[in-house]
Structure formats: C-alpha cells, structure tokens
Design a protein around this motif. Structure first.
Motif, PDB file in Angstrom:
ATOM      1  N   GLU A 227      35.871  41.090  29.462  1.00 41.43           N
ATOM      2  CA  GLU A 227      37.329  41.227  29.401  1.00 41.43           C
ATOM      3  C   GLU A 227      37.752  42.698  29.414  1.00 41.43           C
ATOM      4  OE1 GLU A 227      40.267  38.233  27.414  1.00 41.43           O
ATOM      5  OE2 GLU A 227      39.685  39.609  25.844  1.00 41.43           O
TER       6      GLU A 227
ATOM      7  N   MET B 239      27.888  34.969  22.608  1.00 40.82           N
ATOM      8  CA  MET B 239      28.824  34.840  23.720  1.00 40.82           C
ATOM      9  C   MET B 239      30.043  35.744  23.553  1.00 40.82           C
ATOM     10  SD  MET B 239      31.050  31.641  25.059  1.00 40.82           S
ATOM     11  CE  MET B 239      32.366  32.025  23.923  1.00 40.82           C
ATOM     12  N   GLU B 240      30.469  35.904  22.282  1.00 37.10           N
ATOM     13  CA  GLU B 240      31.667  36.722  22.067  1.00 37.10           C
ATOM     14  C   GLU B 240      31.471  38.169  22.520  1.00 37.10           C
ATOM     15  OE1 GLU B 240      29.618  35.538  19.831  1.00 37.10           O
ATOM     16  OE2 GLU B 240      29.690  36.555  17.895  1.00 37.10           O
TER      17      GLU B 240
ATOM     18  N   LEU C 268      26.921  30.603  24.370  1.00 40.96           N
ATOM     19  CA  LEU C 268      27.741  30.129  23.260  1.00 40.96           C
ATOM     20  C   LEU C 268      26.901  30.086  21.983  1.00 40.96           C
ATOM     21  CD1 LEU C 268      30.406  28.686  22.441  1.00 40.96           C
ATOM     22  CD2 LEU C 268      29.329  26.548  23.136  1.00 40.96           C
TER      23      LEU C 268
ATOM     24  N   LEU D  19      33.109  28.771  31.321  1.00 38.44           N
ATOM     25  CA  LEU D  19      34.569  28.805  31.340  1.00 38.44           C
ATOM     26  C   LEU D  19      35.093  30.023  30.562  1.00 38.44           C
ATOM     27  CD1 LEU D  19      36.668  27.027  32.573  1.00 38.44           C
ATOM     28  CD2 LEU D  19      36.653  25.616  30.525  1.00 38.44           C
TER      29      LEU D  19
ATOM     30  N   ASN E 168      33.124  31.846  17.699  1.00 37.81           N
ATOM     31  CA  ASN E 168      32.804  33.034  18.497  1.00 37.81           C
ATOM     32  C   ASN E 168      34.055  33.850  18.829  1.00 37.81           C
ATOM     33  OD1 ASN E 168      29.978  31.931  20.595  1.00 37.81           O
ATOM     34  ND2 ASN E 168      30.119  32.407  18.434  1.00 37.81           N
ATOM     35  N   ILE E 169      35.079  33.145  19.324  1.00 33.58           N
ATOM     36  CA  ILE E 169      36.279  33.842  19.787  1.00 33.58           C
ATOM     37  C   ILE E 169      37.055  34.452  18.605  1.00 33.58           C
ATOM     38  CG2 ILE E 169      38.510  33.540  20.983  1.00 33.58           C
ATOM     39  CD1 ILE E 169      36.047  33.514  22.841  1.00 33.58           C
TER      40      ILE E 169
ATOM     41  N   ASN F 226      40.284  29.854  23.989  1.00 32.33           N
ATOM     42  CA  ASN F 226      40.333  31.226  24.506  1.00 32.33           C
ATOM     43  C   ASN F 226      41.763  31.732  24.627  1.00 32.33           C
ATOM     44  OD1 ASN F 226      37.601  32.019  25.053  1.00 32.33           O
ATOM     45  ND2 ASN F 226      37.545  30.524  26.695  1.00 32.33           N
ATOM     46  N   LYS F 227      42.650  30.822  24.953  1.00 34.12           N
ATOM     47  CA  LYS F 227      44.013  31.232  25.306  1.00 34.12           C
ATOM     48  C   LYS F 227      45.042  30.804  24.266  1.00 34.12           C
ATOM     49  CE  LYS F 227      43.012  33.632  28.857  1.00 34.12           C
ATOM     50  NZ  LYS F 227      43.243  35.097  28.784  1.00 34.12           N
TER      51      LYS F 227
ATOM     52  N   ILE G  27      31.203  25.426  28.618  1.00 34.70           N
ATOM     53  CA  ILE G  27      32.116  26.223  27.792  1.00 34.70           C
ATOM     54  C   ILE G  27      31.774  27.711  27.896  1.00 34.70           C
ATOM     55  CG2 ILE G  27      32.800  26.714  25.392  1.00 34.70           C
ATOM     56  CD1 ILE G  27      32.718  23.717  24.849  1.00 34.70           C
TER      57      ILE G  27
ATOM     58  N   GLN H 224      32.497  27.657  19.764  1.00 35.37           N
ATOM     59  CA  GLN H 224      33.313  28.529  20.605  1.00 35.37           C
ATOM     60  C   GLN H 224      34.468  29.126  19.796  1.00 35.37           C
ATOM     61  OE1 GLN H 224      35.927  26.853  23.411  1.00 35.37           O
ATOM     62  NE2 GLN H 224      36.170  28.738  24.548  1.00 35.37           N
TER      63      GLN H 224
ATOM     64  N   THR I 249      37.871  21.210  35.960  1.00 39.14           N
ATOM     65  CA  THR I 249      38.716  21.682  34.864  1.00 39.14           C
ATOM     66  C   THR I 249      39.722  22.720  35.340  1.00 39.14           C
ATOM     67  OG1 THR I 249      36.930  21.313  33.302  1.00 39.14           O
ATOM     68  CG2 THR I 249      38.710  22.752  32.578  1.00 39.14           C
TER      69      THR I 249
ATOM     70  N   ALA J 217      39.108  21.432  28.677  1.00 38.37           N
ATOM     71  CA  ALA J 217      40.497  21.886  28.585  1.00 38.37           C
ATOM     72  C   ALA J 217      40.745  22.518  27.216  1.00 38.37           C
ATOM     73  CB  ALA J 217      41.453  20.718  28.824  1.00 38.37           C
TER      74      ALA J 217
ATOM     75  N   PHE K  17      31.833  37.980  26.311  1.00 35.42           N
ATOM     76  CA  PHE K  17      33.236  37.667  26.598  1.00 35.42           C
ATOM     77  C   PHE K  17      34.092  38.927  26.513  1.00 35.42           C
ATOM     78  CE2 PHE K  17      37.492  36.630  25.103  1.00 35.42           C
ATOM     79  CZ  PHE K  17      37.902  35.656  25.996  1.00 35.42           C
TER      80      PHE K  17
ATOM     81  N   LEU L 106      37.203  33.074  32.178  1.00 38.16           N
ATOM     82  CA  LEU L 106      38.503  33.512  31.663  1.00 38.16           C
ATOM     83  C   LEU L 106      38.464  34.981  31.277  1.00 38.16           C
ATOM     84  CD1 LEU L 106      39.371  30.402  29.497  1.00 38.16           C
ATOM     85  CD2 LEU L 106      40.736  31.236  31.400  1.00 38.16           C
TER      86      LEU L 106
ATOM     87  N   TYR M  28      44.637  40.368  23.108  1.00 43.78           N
ATOM     88  CA  TYR M  28      43.211  40.321  23.425  1.00 43.78           C
ATOM     89  C   TYR M  28      42.406  40.638  22.170  1.00 43.78           C
ATOM     90  CZ  TYR M  28      45.191  40.481  28.042  1.00 43.78           C
ATOM     91  OH  TYR M  28      45.936  40.193  29.149  1.00 43.78           O
ATOM     92  N   ARG M  29      41.325  39.905  21.955  1.00 45.38           N
ATOM     93  CA  ARG M  29      40.624  40.052  20.692  1.00 45.38           C
ATOM     94  C   ARG M  29      40.062  41.459  20.486  1.00 45.38           C
ATOM     95  NH1 ARG M  29      34.936  39.121  20.901  1.00 45.38           N
ATOM     96  NH2 ARG M  29      34.797  38.365  18.771  1.00 45.38           N
TER      97      ARG M  29
ATOM     98  N   PHE N 209      50.522  34.120  37.396  1.00 44.56           N
ATOM     99  CA  PHE N 209      51.952  34.271  37.160  1.00 44.56           C
ATOM    100  C   PHE N 209      52.375  35.732  37.134  1.00 44.56           C
ATOM    101  CE2 PHE N 209      49.305  33.216  33.526  1.00 44.56           C
ATOM    102  CZ  PHE N 209      49.358  34.396  32.800  1.00 44.56           C
TER     103      PHE N 209
ATOM    104  N   SER O  72      38.567  24.000  25.486  1.00 44.61           N
ATOM    105  CA  SER O  72      37.870  25.280  25.489  1.00 44.61           C
ATOM    106  C   SER O  72      38.732  26.396  26.087  1.00 44.61           C
ATOM    107  CB  SER O  72      36.540  25.109  26.234  1.00 44.61           C
ATOM    108  OG  SER O  72      36.224  26.229  26.979  1.00 44.61           O
ATOM    109  N   ILE O  73      39.497  26.062  27.123  1.00 41.65           N
ATOM    110  CA  ILE O  73      40.440  27.049  27.681  1.00 41.65           C
ATOM    111  C   ILE O  73      41.471  27.429  26.616  1.00 41.65           C
ATOM    112  CG2 ILE O  73      42.346  27.335  29.329  1.00 41.65           C
ATOM    113  CD1 ILE O  73      40.741  25.869  31.385  1.00 41.65           C
TER     114      ILE O  73
ATOM    115  N   ILE P 235      47.521  28.048  30.498  1.00 41.22           N
ATOM    116  CA  ILE P 235      47.175  29.473  30.428  1.00 41.22           C
ATOM    117  C   ILE P 235      48.438  30.323  30.583  1.00 41.22           C
ATOM    118  CG2 ILE P 235      45.940  31.368  31.579  1.00 41.22           C
ATOM    119  CD1 ILE P 235      43.759  29.350  32.318  1.00 41.22           C
TER     120      ILE P 235
END
Lengths: 305, 454
Positions: A225, A217-218, A213, A273, B313-314, B288-289, A270, B310, A297, B282, A221, A277, B83-84, A39, B284-285, B243
């Motif tokens: 990023e 993982m963090e 995970l 994914l 973690n995030i 994250n988001k 996971i 997850q 997905t 889904a 990630f 992302l 963002y983290r 977007f 899981s996305i 997203i």
C-alpha cells in the motif's frame, strides 16, 4: 453543510510494462489511481492479472485438495501449464524448484531447456522464478534468459546478492526482471536504484515478498500500500514499478491451509484479495478455485475499465 | 480537521486569569483542550452555547458508537486515519451472525450456540465473532418477537434488530432495550415517525440510504433531534460499490472533517452474496475497507477463522511489532528427550519457527525470549538477544526441568552468541547452531533429534 464527494487525483503514474511477445503480450501497470479507486480521477488501463503456479518437479508437500486439480499432470510441466491456462490463468508462474541445491540441484541447462518448452507450449505470458538460492540462481537464471532469448519473459528473483550477473543477462536477452527484497521499503528502493544503473526502470517489477494471512500478511499489505502511494501520490520514481504478490506458496504452506480445502481456499483467497486491495498488479496463486473465487468476488466490471 | 489551541482560545472568556480550570492561563487550557487532555466543563465561565460548540469542534472526526451492554459490548468508530500506515486502525469491525425468524428452531439454537462457542486461540488472544443480527423476514410479528425474546434470554451478545416494519422494530426494541441493541434500518421513509420512538428508549440506530449522499440529510435530522449513536449504511449493492462508498465516507469524515458522515458503518454481505465462500470474500474486502460492522448469513470454523485472523492483521497497530509472551512453548507433545530451541518473541518469528517445527512432526520445546517484538538478528543488534540475556532466560524459564538432556539449539543467524551463551549457562548446556532460515529446520531437526535419542 453541503456534501461534496471526496474525489481525489494524483500526478504519479505506475510504469506500464508488457510481458510476453506477439499474441501473448499482456500489459500491466500504467495506473494513476490507487487500487480499486475507480471513482477517483484517473484510470487503471490494465487490470491486475492472475498467474497460477507450475513446478519443474512434482511437489511433495501439497495437501491433496491442492494437488487434486493437477494430480495427473504434475510430472509434466507442459501439460500442467496448459491445464492452468484452461483454468483461466492470465499467466503461468514457472518455478525452477528442482535447481535448488537443497532439492535435486538440477542443472542450469536442463532448467533453461524446460523453461523454453513451457514458454512455447502456452498462449499466455510466462513468469519464471529460480529457487531463490542466490548463487545457484546466478547460474540458472542467466542460462534461462539466454536460451529463451527475445521471448520477453518476467524473470526473478533478482536479489541484492546477484543483481549484476542476473540483471545483465535478463537485459541482454530481452526479458523483464523481478527485483525482490525482504519486506522493507528502503531495501526495495536501494535495489531498484542499484539495478537502474544499468537496467531500464521500465523493465522492472517489484516483489516486496508476500506473507500469508496470519503469518505477517499485514506487513506485506502495508508495504504494498505504501509503495503504491509513494509512487502515485509522492511520485518517487523508484517505487513506480508494478508489483507482484507471490503469495500462493506462502498460504498453502500454513497449517491452516492444510487443515481443510475450504479453509485453504479462503486462506489463499483472503490473502490475495488483501494484497490486491493494497495495490499488487500481478498475483500468483496455486489453487484454480481460489482464482475463480477472487475473480467472481471483484466482479467483471473492472476488466472493462 | 482538528481545531488548534489558538482557535479555541478565542472562544474562552480570556482576560479572566481565574485559574479555576487548573491552568495558569486560558491559552494553556486551550492548548490542553486541543490535545484532548482535559474536558470543556473545567471552565465554569463558558456559556452553554459556547460549550456545546466547543464540544462539537473537539469531538473526534468519527463518533464512537457502543452496541450492547456489559462486558460483551462492542465499540466501533473513533477512527482517525484512512490508511493503517498513517497511524493505526483502532476499533476492529464487529462480525455479526444473521438469524432470520424464518429459520428453524434447530438452526436458531445452533447459531446462538455457534456465536458463543466458536472461538480460536491465536498468539495468546482469543478470536471470536461479536454480534447476533435478528432479521424480521417471516412477516409474522409474533414470530419475530418470540425470536428476540429467545435470544435475549439465551445470549448476552450485542444484538442488531433488522426490520423494515417500524412497528415490529420498536416492539422488538422494547423487549431488549436495556441491552442497547442497534436498530436497523432507519430510512428517509420512516425517519420522521421514527425519531420520537427512538427517543423513548435511546439505543444506537443504523440508517440506510440509497447512496452516501442520501445519508447526509438523515444524520443531520437525527443530530438535530439529539440522536448521535448512529451507524451508516450507504446501501452498496456489490463489493465494488462498497469500496467506493466506504472510502467516500471515511475520506469525508477524516479528511474533510464532514460531521454528517462522521460515524462508523455497517455492511451486509449477507444480502450481497449467495454463495458461502463468496460472502466471506466480500466480508474480507469490507475488513480492509473500513466497515464498522459486517453481517454474515452464516459461518463455519473454516470461514470464521480466516475472517477473524484477517481482521486481527489489518487492525494490528503497525507502530508496534506483535510480540508473544516470554516462556517456553510446547509444540506437539514434547517429552524429556525432545529438542529445545530458542528464538526471539516477534510474533512472526515465533509463528515461523513453531509451524516449521510442527511440519517436521518432531515434538519440541520452543523457548521464546523477550526481545521487545524484534526478529532474531535485529534483536541481537539491539542488545536484546545477547548470549548473557538468552542464558539468563534459559535458566529461569524452567525448560531444564522438562528435559533430561542439556542441548540447546540457537538460530543460525546469531551463531556468534554461542560462546557467550555457553559461559552464561556455566557450560552446563551444549549449544548447537541451527539453520539460518526456518525452512532449514525440515532437514535439521529430525536428524538432530535422532542423535539426541540415540
């Protein structure tokens, strides 16, 4: 208050890299938007690709539900690779596990000949990972590069301990390098800087190390990023390479993935994914069902963008 | 878009060095207001109008919303970054389990039980799902109200009430209003009629629009009516739309300081994917988001555990390494002849060591020394894993009472502490340097244990 859609645009671009030759050639990178931000202003000309793992020896510690799709071909890497191709992999990631001095310590010549046979047998690009033993890889990977001369394979890991000898061979024989450093943005940039003294930046893929995970993982990630953002937003040329997330092995090694098939698939799915992302351009998986799950997905639409 | 002290001071009475707020000047008070250390009501001379304006300007860019009551209540929102790595995410999304009033009695009972009992120990924490989402699907109002009553009686989990029929929604609310349930969905069709009903017994409301933009007039209207416990659903139809929509809402709230979108969100993969594993993917996305609540049609042990890990973690604060408690841990079931290893207390280090030990199938004691969450080598370099301090820890941790031998394995990366450690333990323990990487334990540990027993 008036709502304006908060669309962003950036001026950095990830380098576009082609893996493989001729009909097998596949492009990665080239984006100037953050992952999945279709977007925003800009584009992602080449969607992320998925590779499945093939080993040069029979794996011993894979749970049965991971071995199941391959169990009749694991002793034959060529058949195994073709099977993965049929499962919809975009590339094969070939592991020279048997060259590890801690396993069979097989020779560089053997590994190189086998790699060439696998590369010739498939119609998709080949990624080659040495054992990770920096000294042995310094013998094995240059030999692989030489025997597979001109095939434009993606070869690694190129480490700070062996980047000169491995990097020079990769370059001399027309391949691409996977520069690998342990989960640290400064080490990652430092290796790229050193490598770029003699190696073209547009032939490097970054492997920042991927953790599973629940097992860090963090860190992967956030590193992926940040590397992506520093490349695209801040335009640091040493982070503008595409990234590879080599996560399948890390996931299937965990106790949780070995507990049940569904849990294993989700552990791998996971993790993949999340790293997708975060910004990975290539993902290496082990289980074809996890691959299918991820593709379904994220849907078909992104492949046309 | 945080407001600065110098902008605030212009709105204060000034020229009135009354010090009644406890600060020497209005400027000092303004600075403290801007940094969040004091509240507006400390100044007795502000007009009601200015006070409201200031409170609004000083509010965090995303509202904190509480669902449920008592110790199980869920707080979401109040996020400060996109963002983290910019700081950290603060409030992990609530995971909700959907119960439809069309489901059988047995299924309903199973789901209520599942939410309560499906819990996982994970590095000293207990991971579990948070909410029950009750879905009016049958068309039979009495049936739905009976479900709400049952859940109200049998569970103390926070509730989401989902009903397209307004009358049913508010009747259900009346049953459990004291539990502060989330009402969903409020839409452009029912908002006018809904506002007075919401105000009767205020609880949080989830609003649904056909797009992000459609949410704006709805939240504006609610705010004018004094309703601010709001959760947003932009109506995303698939993961890619989710997203986009979640990112737009987060950016608008944080980067533009756009108040009408400064609320947490709710996402419903239960209505997006049919297949169980795909629904979890889904979700899981959405973890994250940015989602604030994620509603799942169902989950099992194998799907809930990865989802919760997850989320952990995030939402782990990237500014502080995850650490585990200093003590000896029993891996498998060690006895008095089992090997003893020592390592640092970075959660990742502990995980790698304990899972490598487990993989060898050799029961062992893994002693974890507090190293302020650093890995072994870094901890050594920072003086947190010296021979002296490791020795003192081994003495006091009590592992000596559990084994008959006196043989200790140290990580290969800190082989150099061997001598100092021997001295610190008065030469009572024999120190063996283990492998440098945990992968080396596969060969090392069985051989070592063989010798220990033989």
């Amino acid at each position: 208050m008036e709502y304006r859609a908060p669309i962003e645009s950036y001026s950095g671009v990830v380098r576009e890299i082609t893996i493989g030759k001729g009909e097998k050639a596949l492009k990665i990178g080239g984006e100037n938007i953050l992952p999945f931000h279709f977007f925003d202003e800009g584009s992602l000309p080449n969607p992320p690709i998925f590779a499945l793992e093939v080993w040069d020896m029979e794996p011993t510690d894979w749970p049965e539900w991971l071995l199941e799709p391959f169990k009749d071909v694991v002793s034959d890497p060529i058949k195994w690779a073709k099977r993965c191709e049929n499962f919809g992999a975009n590339a094969i990631s070939f592991y020279l596990t048997s060259t590890d001095p801690a396993t069979k310590d097989s020779s560089a010549d053997e590994a190189a000949a086998l790699t060439k046979n696998v590369a010739e047998a498939i119609t998709i690009p080949l990624i080659v990972y040495g054992s990770g033993d920096d000294k042995k890889d310094a013998e094995v990977l240059p030999k692989v590069a030489e025997v597979c001369d001109g095939m434009n394979l993606l070869i690694g890991p190129v480490l700070k301990e062996n980047y000169e000898v491995v990097g020079k061979a990769i370059l001399a024989h027309g391949h691409l390098a996977i520069a690998q450093t342990p989960l640290d943005i400064n080490l990652l940039k430092e290796l790229n800087v050193k490598l770029c003294h003699f190696f073209p930046a547009e032939r490097i893929v970054i492997d920042p190390l991927s953790s599973a995970l629940g097992y860090g993982m963090e860190y992967s990630f956030t590193l992926i990023e940040r590397v992506k953002q520093i490349g695209i937003i801040v335009k640091d040329s040493m982070t503008q390479m595409p990234m590879i997330a080599n996560l399948g092995g890390e996931c299937w090694k965990t106790k949780q993935a070995k507990e049940s098939k569904e849990q294993g698939l989700l552990w791998e799915g996971i993790t993949a994914l999340s790293l997708l992302l975060a910004g990975a351009n290539i993902l290496i998986l082990r289980h074809p069902e996890a691959l299918r799950l991820i593709k379904e997905t994220i849907g078909g639409e992104i492949w046309q963008k | 878009m945080p407001i600065s002290g110098s902008q605030i001071v212009k709105m204060l009475p000034g020229r009135r060095p009354c010090k009644e707020c406890g600060f020497p000047t209005c400027f000092a008070f303004a600075m403290k207001l801007a940094s969040g250390g004091v509240t507006v009501d400390k100044c007795p001379y502000l007009s009601e109008e200015t006070k409201i304006k200031l409170i609004d300007l000083l509010a965090p860019p995303m509202k904190l919303v509480t669902i449920g009551s008592g110790e199980n209540k869920l707080e979401i929102g109040n996020e400060e970054v996109v963002y983290r790595h910019e700081k950290t995410f603060v409030h992990p999304p609530g995971i909700a389990l959907l119960i439809s009033d069309k489901e059988s009695e047995a299924k309903v009972a199973e789901k209520i039980k599942k939410l309560k009992e499906l819990q996982f120990p994970w590095v000293g924490l207990t991971l579990k799902a948070d909410l029950l989402a009750l879905y009016f699907e049958s068309g039979d109002k009495d049936k739905f109200l009976a479900l709400v009553k049952k859940v109200y009686r049998e569970s103390s989990a926070p509730m989401i009430l989902i009903s397209e029929d307004m009358d049913t929604l508010f009747s259900a609310r009346d049953i459990c209003a004291d539990r502060n349930p989330l009402l969903y969905p409020i839409t452009k069709k029912n908002i006018e009629a809904g506002i007075p009903k919401i105000k009767e017994k205020p609880t949080p409301v989830g609003i649904r629009g056909g797009s992000v933009e459609e949410l704006v007039p709805l939240t504006t209207k609610l705010k004018e009516a004094g309703i601010e416990d709001v959760v947003l659903d932009p109506g995303s139809k698939n993961s890619m739309e989710a997203i986009r929509d979640q990112t737009f809402i987060r950016r608008a709230a944080i980067k533009q300081g756009f108040r009408p979108l400064g609320y947490p969100t709710i996402a419903l993969p239960c209505f997006m994917a049919k297949d169980g594993l795909k629904e979890i993917m889904a979700a899981s996305i959405l973890i994250n988001k940015f989602a604030g609540i994620i509603v799942l049609s169902d989950f099992h042990q194998y799907s809930l555990l990865p989802t919760l890990v997850q989320r952990l973690n995030i939402y782990t604060d990237p500014r502080f390494p995850m650490a585990v408690e200093e003590k000896y841990y029993e891996v498998l079931e060690p006895d008095e002849y089992s090997p003893v290893l020592v390592t640092s207390n970075w959660a990742l280090t502990y995980f790698l060591v304990s899972s490598a030990v487990e993989a060898t199938k050799v029961p062992a004691y893994v002693c974890v020394k507090d190293s302020e969450g650093l890995g072994v080598l870094t901890a050594w370099a920072a003086g947190k894993f010296s021979g002296d301090s490791v020795g003192a820890f081994i003495k006091k941790c009590g592992v000596a009472d559990r084994v008959k031998h006196r043989k200790l394995i140290i990580p290969g990366k800190v082989a150099r502490i061997k001598g100092e450690l021997e001295d610190a333990l008065n030469l009572e323990w024999e120190i063996t340097v283990g492998p440098k990487e945990t992968t080396g334990l596969g060969k090392f540990l069985p051989a070592f244990t063989e010798k220990l027993k033989g």
